[in-house]
Design an enzyme around this catalytic site. Structure first.
Site, PDB file in Angstrom:
ATOM      1  N   MET A 119       0.844  -1.181   0.048  1.00  0.00           N
ATOM      2  CA  MET A 119       0.091  -0.096   0.011  1.00  0.00           C
ATOM      3  C   MET A 119       0.742   1.227  -0.075  1.00  0.00           C
ATOM      4  O   MET A 119       1.665   1.431   0.749  1.00  0.00           O
ATOM      5  CB  MET A 119      -0.851  -0.055   1.417  1.00  0.00           C
ATOM      6  N   PRO A 120       0.947   2.177  -1.123  1.00  0.00           N
ATOM      7  CA  PRO A 120       1.587   3.429  -0.815  1.00  0.00           C
ATOM      8  C   PRO A 120       1.178   4.429  -0.004  1.00  0.00           C
ATOM      9  O   PRO A 120      -0.218   4.563   0.001  1.00  0.00           O
ATOM     10  CB  PRO A 120       1.530   3.734  -2.378  1.00  0.00           C
ATOM     11  N   THR A 121       1.934   5.098   0.758  1.00  0.00           N
ATOM     12  CA  THR A 121       1.348   5.887   1.671  1.00  0.00           C
ATOM     13  C   THR A 121       2.351   7.234   1.143  1.00  0.00           C
ATOM     14  O   THR A 121       3.659   7.228   1.148  1.00  0.00           O
ATOM     15  CB  THR A 121       1.832   5.493   3.083  1.00  0.00           C
TER      16      THR A 121
END
Length: 62
Positions: free
Chosen positions: A1-3
């Site tokens: 998941m990109p943050t």
């Protein structure tokens, strides 16, 4: 998941942040091939007196 962590000078409206979050999410999905629900975006508002460039506070710049 990109943050994605975004630091901005304070004063942006909720509408601006909403539009920016949408644009960042759409671009992240297109480039990384993840689902929109996987994209996390954190906005941090920073006072100009708490940010310096070249040894000078942004609050001191004219």
């Amino acid at each position: 998941m990109p943050t994605i962590n975004i630091q901005l000078f304070e004063g942006r409206t909720v509408e601006q942040k909403r539009a920016y979050a949408k644009a960042l999410t759409e671009t992240t999905v297109a480039v990384l091939g993840c689902s929109p629900s996987a994209v996390e975006i954190i906005f941090q508002d920073v006072k100009k007196s708490d940010w310096a460039s070249g040894g000078e506070l942004w609050s001191d710049k004219t």
